[in-house]
Design a protein around this motif. Structure first.
Motif, PDB file in Angstrom:
ATOM      1  N   GLN A   9       0.822  -1.201   0.000  1.00 38.76           N
ATOM      2  CA  GLN A   9       0.000   0.000   0.000  1.00 38.76           C
ATOM      3  C   GLN A   9       0.866   1.265   0.000  1.00 38.76           C
ATOM      4  O   GLN A   9       0.636   2.188  -0.786  1.00 38.76           O
ATOM      5  CB  GLN A   9      -0.888  -0.020   1.237  1.00 38.76           C
ATOM      6  N   LEU A  10       1.872   1.264   0.857  1.00 41.99           N
ATOM      7  CA  LEU A  10       2.763   2.424   0.952  1.00 41.99           C
ATOM      8  C   LEU A  10       3.434   2.709  -0.386  1.00 41.99           C
ATOM      9  O   LEU A  10       3.516   3.847  -0.831  1.00 41.99           O
ATOM     10  CB  LEU A  10       3.843   2.187   2.016  1.00 41.99           C
ATOM     11  N   LEU A  11       3.879   1.628  -1.046  1.00 47.05           N
ATOM     12  CA  LEU A  11       4.569   1.802  -2.326  1.00 47.05           C
ATOM     13  C   LEU A  11       3.606   2.284  -3.400  1.00 47.05           C
ATOM     14  O   LEU A  11       3.913   3.189  -4.177  1.00 47.05           O
ATOM     15  CB  LEU A  11       5.227   0.480  -2.745  1.00 47.05           C
ATOM     16  N   LYS A  12       2.411   1.668  -3.431  1.00 53.23           N
ATOM     17  CA  LYS A  12       1.431   2.010  -4.471  1.00 53.23           C
ATOM     18  C   LYS A  12       0.929   3.439  -4.315  1.00 53.23           C
ATOM     19  O   LYS A  12       0.677   4.129  -5.295  1.00 53.23           O
ATOM     20  CB  LYS A  12       0.269   1.025  -4.429  1.00 53.23           C
ATOM     21  N   GLN A  13       0.744   3.859  -3.053  1.00 55.04           N
ATOM     22  CA  GLN A  13       0.269   5.230  -2.822  1.00 55.04           C
ATOM     23  C   GLN A  13       1.361   6.267  -3.032  1.00 55.04           C
ATOM     24  O   GLN A  13       1.102   7.466  -2.980  1.00 55.04           O
ATOM     25  CB  GLN A  13      -0.256   5.363  -1.382  1.00 55.04           C
ATOM     26  N   GLY A  14       2.605   5.792  -3.225  1.00 59.01           N
ATOM     27  CA  GLY A  14       3.708   6.723  -3.411  1.00 59.01           C
ATOM     28  C   GLY A  14       4.170   7.380  -2.124  1.00 59.01           C
ATOM     29  O   GLY A  14       4.842   8.404  -2.149  1.00 59.01           O
ATOM     30  N   ASP A  15       3.771   6.797  -0.988  1.00 63.79           N
ATOM     31  CA  ASP A  15       4.236   7.356   0.288  1.00 63.79           C
ATOM     32  C   ASP A  15       5.739   7.126   0.475  1.00 63.79           C
ATOM     33  O   ASP A  15       6.414   7.909   1.129  1.00 63.79           O
ATOM     34  CB  ASP A  15       3.482   6.715   1.466  1.00 63.79           C
ATOM     35  N   VAL A  16       6.197   6.021  -0.078  1.00 59.67           N
ATOM     36  CA  VAL A  16       7.637   5.758  -0.011  1.00 59.67           C
ATOM     37  C   VAL A  16       8.137   5.343  -1.398  1.00 59.67           C
ATOM     38  O   VAL A  16       7.407   4.747  -2.176  1.00 59.67           O
ATOM     39  CB  VAL A  16       7.983   4.652   1.015  1.00 59.67           C
ATOM     40  N   LYS A  65      20.721  10.576  -2.409  1.00 62.95           N
ATOM     41  CA  LYS A  65      19.493  11.201  -2.899  1.00 62.95           C
ATOM     42  C   LYS A  65      18.732  11.799  -1.724  1.00 62.95           C
ATOM     43  O   LYS A  65      17.919  11.112  -1.099  1.00 62.95           O
ATOM     44  CB  LYS A  65      18.617  10.161  -3.603  1.00 62.95           C
ATOM     45  N   PRO A  66      18.989  13.068  -1.428  1.00 62.97           N
ATOM     46  CA  PRO A  66      18.432  13.672  -0.208  1.00 62.97           C
ATOM     47  C   PRO A  66      16.905  13.656  -0.141  1.00 62.97           C
ATOM     48  O   PRO A  66      16.351  13.678   0.951  1.00 62.97           O
ATOM     49  CB  PRO A  66      18.956  15.108  -0.255  1.00 62.97           C
ATOM     50  N   ASN A  67      16.213  13.590  -1.275  1.00 63.72           N
ATOM     51  CA  ASN A  67      14.759  13.674  -1.214  1.00 63.72           C
ATOM     52  C   ASN A  67      14.048  12.337  -1.329  1.00 63.72           C
ATOM     53  O   ASN A  67      12.819  12.279  -1.443  1.00 63.72           O
ATOM     54  CB  ASN A  67      14.238  14.619  -2.300  1.00 63.72           C
ATOM     55  N   LEU A  68      14.826  11.265  -1.327  1.00 62.53           N
ATOM     56  CA  LEU A  68      14.251   9.932  -1.432  1.00 62.53           C
ATOM     57  C   LEU A  68      13.377   9.638  -0.217  1.00 62.53           C
ATOM     58  O   LEU A  68      13.793   9.840   0.915  1.00 62.53           O
ATOM     59  CB  LEU A  68      15.386   8.914  -1.514  1.00 62.53           C
ATOM     60  N   LYS A  69      12.144   9.167  -0.481  1.00 61.75           N
ATOM     61  CA  LYS A  69      11.259   8.815   0.631  1.00 61.75           C
ATOM     62  C   LYS A  69      11.473   7.341   0.974  1.00 61.75           C
ATOM     63  O   LYS A  69      11.332   6.470   0.111  1.00 61.75           O
ATOM     64  CB  LYS A  69       9.804   9.074   0.252  1.00 61.75           C
ATOM     65  N   ILE A  70      11.814   7.095   2.197  1.00 63.11           N
ATOM     66  CA  ILE A  70      12.220   5.745   2.593  1.00 63.11           C
ATOM     67  C   ILE A  70      11.286   5.170   3.652  1.00 63.11           C
ATOM     68  O   ILE A  70      11.018   5.814   4.666  1.00 63.11           O
ATOM     69  CB  ILE A  70      13.674   5.755   3.129  1.00 63.11           C
ATOM     70  N   GLY A  71      10.786   3.969   3.385  1.00 59.33           N
ATOM     71  CA  GLY A  71      10.043   3.237   4.405  1.00 59.33           C
ATOM     72  C   GLY A  71      10.998   2.263   5.055  1.00 59.33           C
ATOM     73  O   GLY A  71      11.962   1.820   4.439  1.00 59.33           O
ATOM     74  N   ILE A  72      10.734   1.939   6.308  1.00 63.87           N
ATOM     75  CA  ILE A  72      11.708   1.111   7.015  1.00 63.87           C
ATOM     76  C   ILE A  72      10.975   0.252   8.036  1.00 63.87           C
ATOM     77  O   ILE A  72      10.039   0.717   8.685  1.00 63.87           O
ATOM     78  CB  ILE A  72      12.754   2.041   7.666  1.00 63.87           C
ATOM     79  N   VAL A  73      11.365  -1.018   8.117  1.00 62.52           N
ATOM     80  CA  VAL A  73      10.759  -1.855   9.140  1.00 62.52           C
ATOM     81  C   VAL A  73      11.557  -1.617  10.424  1.00 62.52           C
ATOM     82  O   VAL A  73      12.782  -1.668  10.427  1.00 62.52           O
ATOM     83  CB  VAL A  73      10.690  -3.339   8.703  1.00 62.52           C
ATOM     84  N   PRO A  93      12.676  13.533   9.289  1.00 62.73           N
ATOM     85  CA  PRO A  93      11.489  12.734   9.623  1.00 62.73           C
ATOM     86  C   PRO A  93      10.429  12.738   8.515  1.00 62.73           C
ATOM     87  O   PRO A  93       9.700  11.756   8.370  1.00 62.73           O
ATOM     88  CB  PRO A  93      10.929  13.405  10.879  1.00 62.73           C
ATOM     89  N   GLU A  94      10.374  13.792   7.687  1.00 63.84           N
ATOM     90  CA  GLU A  94       9.351  13.846   6.623  1.00 63.84           C
ATOM     91  C   GLU A  94       9.588  12.757   5.588  1.00 63.84           C
ATOM     92  O   GLU A  94       8.647  12.322   4.919  1.00 63.84           O
ATOM     93  CB  GLU A  94       9.362  15.196   5.889  1.00 63.84           C
ATOM     94  N   ASN A  95      10.846  12.354   5.414  1.00 60.85           N
ATOM     95  CA  ASN A  95      11.157  11.381   4.366  1.00 60.85           C
ATOM     96  C   ASN A  95      11.185   9.941   4.850  1.00 60.85           C
ATOM     97  O   ASN A  95      11.421   9.032   4.074  1.00 60.85           O
ATOM     98  CB  ASN A  95      12.512  11.721   3.732  1.00 60.85           C
TER      99      ASN A  95
END
Lengths: 270, 79
Positions: A9-16, A65-73, A93-95
């Motif tokens: 979901q996170l990937l599909k929504q483009g959150d990360v 890549k300073p603006n890369l949005k990263i999800g993390i377990v 924290p925004e990313n």
């Protein structure tokens, strides 16, 4: 909702843009980045008791890549490391989107699902000569006099093969110039490194920074009780500076520029 | 702030088993007598403690000495 669905979901929504987690390879779990381009990869996503400093990977990615949005377990230790990295402007924290999973016993959570659930075993030789991984630093002070403490630490440090594993795995070691690799301070090609200075330098750098994840001790091939050492360093920082690393978003006061102090100099007890 | 940092190092050395070998004192340039007293006391204390256990231990097993020297030299040039 299970974690695979959440990540999808996170990937599909483009959150990360990328989600850092683990995948299985030949029976071992290794860190892996899941992206929208390889969604079918997600079925390999696994969460177990294995740990790696994923936030370190995130720091390296952010460097490029300073603006890369990263999800993390994230477990509790990862969360503390993230807090510290936010504080020192290594990540913003925004990313970062952490997905919390079960973790080892800690002050903030009771769940346990990690390598520290079962304490490290200490052999009889080490117990006699060295330092028990599971000992309490206060008891260590009470049970050993000055000379005993010194010889025990020298025994531990002399095993060091200077592999830099403790530094490389450490989620909060991010300096571009590591003083432990400066040839003027640490002689290249000499083993063991100058002890106890080599380890005390790292211990001092860990004070006010170590978030007590224990990965250094896990990584150390020489079985030096590093977590034990850094834990005591942070006990001192907590006593003297009233600061706990990773608990919040304030910077450690243990820096070059200081603040007002009320302590009195210690009398010299001859 | 200095005192906090020194307290940290004192506590760290204590944990390592090197207690009492670091002392901090504020002495102004007008306090010659205090300076003399503090230095005498500390010297006495250190003499009483004996030589540092680290002395002589710090030289570790190294590669061929001349090779080491050359390496160091190269680093200096590079840096």
């Amino acid at each position: 909702m299970n974690i695979t669905k959440q990540v999808e979901q996170l990937l599909k929504q483009g959150d990360v843009d990328i989600f850092l987690a683990y995948r299985e390879l030949d029976g071992h779990l290794i860190p892996h980045g899941y992206t929208l381009d390889n969604l079918e990869d997600l079925e390999n996503l696994k969460v177990s008791q294995h740990r790696y400093s994923l936030e370190k990977v995130a720091t390296h990615l952010t460097e490029k890549k300073p603006n890369l949005k990263i999800g993390i377990v994230a477990r509790d230790c990862n969360q503390r490391a993230l807090n510290l990295l936010y504080t020192w402007n290594q990540l913003s924290p925004e990313n970062i989107t952490p997905l919390m999973v079960n973790c080892c016993p800690s002050q903030t959570r009771n769940h346990s699902d990690c390598t520290y659930l079962e304490p490290k075993k200490t052999g009889t030789f080490k117990q006699k000569k060295g330092i028990d991984f599971n000992e309490n630093p206060r008891e260590f002070m009470d049970n050993n006099d000055n000379g005993q403490r010194f010889s025990r630490w020298m025994y531990e440090f002399s095993k060091c093969i200077k592999c830099y594993g403790c530094r490389n795995i450490c989620p909060v070691c991010f300096c571009t110039d590591c003083s432990l690799e400066n040839p003027d301070l640490v002689e290249p090609g000499a083993l063991p490194p100058e002890i106890p200075i080599f380890h005390l330098v790292r211990a001092t750098h860990m004070a006010g920074r170590c978030i007590d994840c224990g990965l250094c001790e896990d990584a150390c091939p020489a079985e030096i009780p590093l977590r034990f050492l850094y834990r005591e360093m942070n006990r001192i920082v907590s006593d003297v500076f009233d600061y706990t690393p990773g608990a919040g978003l304030e910077k450690s006061p243990f820096t070059i520029i200081g603040n007002e102090v009320t302590l009195e100099p210690r009398p010299m007890d001859a | 702030m200095t005192i906090k940092r020194i307290t940290f190092v004192q506590e760290m050395l204590k944990f390592m088993g090197l207690e009492g070998r670091l002392h901090l004192e504020w002495i102004s340039s007008a306090e010659a007598q205090k300076f003399a007293r503090v230095v005498t006391d500390f010297t006495e204390k250190i003499t009483h403690l004996g030589p540092s256990p680290i002395a002589g231990q710090t030289r570790s097993i190294s590669m061929e000495p001349h090779e080491n020297k050359r390496r160091k030299h190269e680093y200096h040039k590079a840096g």
